[in-house]
Design an enzyme around this catalytic site. Structure first.
Site, PDB file in Angstrom:
ATOM      1  N   SER A  68     -10.050 -27.024  -1.116  1.00 32.77           N
ATOM      2  CA  SER A  68      -9.807 -26.133   0.022  1.00 32.77           C
ATOM      3  C   SER A  68      -9.696 -24.692  -0.462  1.00 32.77           C
ATOM      4  O   SER A  68      -8.783 -24.354  -1.218  1.00 32.77           O
ATOM      5  CB  SER A  68      -8.518 -26.543   0.732  1.00 32.77           C
ATOM      6  OG  SER A  68      -8.206 -25.552   1.686  1.00 32.77           O
ATOM      7  N   HIS A 115     -14.177 -27.057   1.200  1.00 34.40           N
ATOM      8  CA  HIS A 115     -13.410 -27.240   2.434  1.00 34.40           C
ATOM      9  C   HIS A 115     -12.940 -25.866   2.905  1.00 34.40           C
ATOM     10  O   HIS A 115     -12.245 -25.143   2.181  1.00 34.40           O
ATOM     11  CB  HIS A 115     -12.222 -28.163   2.184  1.00 34.40           C
ATOM     12  CG  HIS A 115     -11.490 -28.552   3.424  1.00 34.40           C
ATOM     13  ND1 HIS A 115     -11.930 -29.541   4.281  1.00 34.40           N
ATOM     14  CD2 HIS A 115     -10.352 -28.063   3.975  1.00 34.40           C
ATOM     15  CE1 HIS A 115     -11.085 -29.653   5.294  1.00 34.40           C
ATOM     16  NE2 HIS A 115     -10.121 -28.758   5.145  1.00 34.40           N
ATOM     17  N   ASP A 149     -10.984 -23.801   5.807  1.00 35.73           N
ATOM     18  CA  ASP A 149      -9.991 -23.962   6.874  1.00 35.73           C
ATOM     19  C   ASP A 149      -9.939 -22.732   7.769  1.00 35.73           C
ATOM     20  O   ASP A 149      -9.500 -21.666   7.328  1.00 35.73           O
ATOM     21  CB  ASP A 149      -8.601 -24.155   6.257  1.00 35.73           C
ATOM     22  CG  ASP A 149      -8.440 -25.534   5.629  1.00 35.73           C
ATOM     23  OD1 ASP A 149      -8.676 -26.526   6.328  1.00 35.73           O
ATOM     24  OD2 ASP A 149      -8.061 -25.591   4.447  1.00 35.73           O
ATOM     25  N   MET A 167      -8.228 -21.066  11.033  1.00 33.40           N
ATOM     26  CA  MET A 167      -7.024 -21.202  11.884  1.00 33.40           C
ATOM     27  C   MET A 167      -6.921 -20.010  12.815  1.00 33.40           C
ATOM     28  O   MET A 167      -7.116 -18.873  12.375  1.00 33.40           O
ATOM     29  CB  MET A 167      -5.776 -21.231  11.013  1.00 33.40           C
ATOM     30  CG  MET A 167      -5.801 -22.307   9.954  1.00 33.40           C
ATOM     31  SD  MET A 167      -4.295 -22.215   8.959  1.00 33.40           S
ATOM     32  CE  MET A 167      -4.656 -23.455   7.716  1.00 33.40           C
ATOM     33  N   HIS A 171     -13.388 -26.887   8.606  1.00 31.19           N
ATOM     34  CA  HIS A 171     -12.326 -27.550   9.386  1.00 31.19           C
ATOM     35  C   HIS A 171     -11.762 -26.534  10.370  1.00 31.19           C
ATOM     36  O   HIS A 171     -11.059 -25.606   9.973  1.00 31.19           O
ATOM     37  CB  HIS A 171     -11.262 -28.038   8.386  1.00 31.19           C
ATOM     38  CG  HIS A 171     -10.043 -28.651   9.004  1.00 31.19           C
ATOM     39  ND1 HIS A 171      -8.880 -28.863   8.299  1.00 31.19           N
ATOM     40  CD2 HIS A 171      -9.797 -29.109  10.255  1.00 31.19           C
ATOM     41  CE1 HIS A 171      -7.979 -29.420   9.087  1.00 31.19           C
ATOM     42  NE2 HIS A 171      -8.507 -29.570  10.288  1.00 31.19           N
ATOM     43  N   MET A 224      -9.292 -25.372  12.979  1.00 32.37           N
ATOM     44  CA  MET A 224      -7.981 -25.584  13.601  1.00 32.37           C
ATOM     45  C   MET A 224      -7.859 -24.508  14.666  1.00 32.37           C
ATOM     46  O   MET A 224      -7.069 -23.566  14.544  1.00 32.37           O
ATOM     47  CB  MET A 224      -6.887 -25.483  12.529  1.00 32.37           C
ATOM     48  CG  MET A 224      -6.845 -26.733  11.655  1.00 32.37           C
ATOM     49  SD  MET A 224      -6.042 -26.437  10.070  1.00 32.37           S
ATOM     50  CE  MET A 224      -7.444 -25.835   9.151  1.00 32.37           C
ATOM     51  N   MET A 284      -5.395 -36.078   9.020  1.00 32.04           N
ATOM     52  CA  MET A 284      -4.463 -35.050   8.530  1.00 32.04           C
ATOM     53  C   MET A 284      -3.226 -35.739   7.946  1.00 32.04           C
ATOM     54  O   MET A 284      -2.551 -36.506   8.645  1.00 32.04           O
ATOM     55  CB  MET A 284      -4.037 -34.114   9.661  1.00 32.04           C
ATOM     56  CG  MET A 284      -5.133 -33.205  10.187  1.00 32.04           C
ATOM     57  SD  MET A 284      -6.037 -32.266   8.939  1.00 32.04           S
ATOM     58  CE  MET A 284      -4.715 -31.318   8.182  1.00 32.04           C
ATOM     59  N   ASP A 295      -6.742 -34.866   4.373  1.00 29.68           N
ATOM     60  CA  ASP A 295      -6.445 -33.455   4.129  1.00 29.68           C
ATOM     61  C   ASP A 295      -4.946 -33.189   4.208  1.00 29.68           C
ATOM     62  O   ASP A 295      -4.325 -33.397   5.254  1.00 29.68           O
ATOM     63  CB  ASP A 295      -7.196 -32.641   5.200  1.00 29.68           C
ATOM     64  CG  ASP A 295      -7.062 -31.141   5.033  1.00 29.68           C
ATOM     65  OD1 ASP A 295      -6.520 -30.691   4.015  1.00 29.68           O
ATOM     66  OD2 ASP A 295      -7.543 -30.428   5.941  1.00 29.68           O
TER      67      ASP A 295
HETATM   68  C1  DX5 Z   1      -3.868 -27.523   6.199  1.00 29.49           C
HETATM   69  C2  DX5 Z   1      -5.316 -27.399   5.789  1.00 29.49           C
HETATM   70  C3  DX5 Z   1      -5.593 -27.952   4.467  1.00 29.49           C
HETATM   71  C4  DX5 Z   1      -4.902 -27.249   3.319  1.00 29.49           C
HETATM   72  C5  DX5 Z   1      -4.551 -28.323   2.339  1.00 29.49           C
HETATM   73  O1  DX5 Z   1      -3.737 -27.148   7.497  1.00 29.49           O
HETATM   74  O2  DX5 Z   1      -6.159 -28.068   6.716  1.00 29.49           O
HETATM   75  O3  DX5 Z   1      -6.983 -28.067   4.203  1.00 29.49           O
HETATM   76  O4  DX5 Z   1      -5.666 -26.257   2.696  1.00 29.49           O
HETATM   77  O5  DX5 Z   1      -3.743 -27.779   1.372  1.00 29.49           O
HETATM   78  P1  DX5 Z   1      -2.960 -28.676   0.329  1.00 29.49           P
HETATM   79  O6  DX5 Z   1      -3.986 -29.466  -0.442  1.00 29.49           O
HETATM   80  O7  DX5 Z   1      -2.269 -27.641  -0.508  1.00 29.49           O
HETATM   81  O8  DX5 Z   1      -2.018 -29.540   1.113  1.00 29.49           O
HETATM   82 ZN    ZN Z   2      -8.274 -28.513   6.147  1.00 24.84          ZN
END
Ligand code: DX5
Ligand code: ZN
Length: 218
Positions: free
Chosen positions: A8, A33, A35, A37, A66, A68, A137, A175
């Site tokens: 990620s 990956h 993310d 948000m 991903h 969110m 998740m 994840d």
């Molecule tokens: C959380 C993200 C993850 C995050 C995981 O909301 O979707 O992808 O980066 O981080 P770690 O591996 O540190 O839990």
């Molecule tokens: Zn993620």
């Protein structure tokens, strides 16, 4: 099938994105990956299209994006144009999930659906045949570095059973809070892909850490 490792980039050094993208290029990782948000669906804001484009410019492996965000339907083509190869939306953010999955495919990407820790995997039973990926998740989304929620292991087994029963091609990705110990449990439960952020980028040797995760499945 080999275990897929998707580091990620949320945990990378944003002042040195190119350097960290190249590190992943040179490692045994399979995907990036990414993310995204929006500060509404989750209580945090990460980054948007310009950063996804910047990652894509240097990435030599597929982008596993991903989302969110609320109303992901409004941005599907923009994420495709920014470089997403696989686009994952949240079950909890989609009123017309089937339509969203169709739109992702029509835009030429693979389609994934993520489920929050409180969302039963069974709720995907009517769309599982349409999916390329189920993202379980194992933390509440929004932040890197959180503690692994153990119930995710059971949900991996449930997702694999559902996929098998329905003859779906979907892969199961997990994840949140993945490290060598939680990763091992997830692999035993049947996980096909692992996301890891802080465990990789917080380690002294990220490439070696990626390799250590990769060989959890021999
Ligand atoms: C959380 C993200 C993850 C995050 C995981 O909301 O979707 O992808 O980066 O981080 P770690 O591996 O540190 O839990
Ligand atoms: Zn993620």
């Amino acid at each position: 099938m080999e275990l897929i490792i998707s580091p990620s980039v949320l945990s990378c050094d944003f002042a040195n994105i190119q350097r960290d993208v190249e590190l992943i290029n040179e490692s045994k990782a399979d995907w990036f990956h990414v993310d995204v948000m929006d500060g509404v669906f989750v209580p945090n804001i990460s980054f948007g299209f310009p950063v996804v484009e910047a990652i894509k410019k240097h990435a030599k492996k597929p982008l596993d994006v991903h989302l969110m965000i609320q109303q992901p339907d409004n941005y599907i083509n923009q994420f495709r144009d920014a470089g997403a190869d696989l686009l994952t939306v949240h079950y909890e953010a989609c009123t017309h999930l089937h339509r969203t999955i169709q739109a992702i495919h029509s835009a030429g990407m693979k389609a994934g659906v993520a489920v929050n820790p409180h969302t039963p995997v069974d709720l995907l039973q009517e769309v599982i045949e349409e999916l390329d990926l189920v993202l379980i998740m194992s933390v509440n989304p929004g932040f890197g570095g959180q503690k692994f929620i153990k119930n995710a292991v059971l949900k991996v087994e449930q997702a694999k059973n559902l996929i098998h029963q329905r003859g779906s091609r979907a892969l199961v990705e997990v994840d949140g809070g993945v490290n060598l110990s939680t990763g091992r449990e997830l692999v035993l439960a049947g996980a096909d892909a692992l996301v890891a952020g802080s465990f990789v980028f917080g380690s002294d040797n990220p490439k070696q850490t990626i390799q250590d995760l990769k060989v959890l499945k021999a």
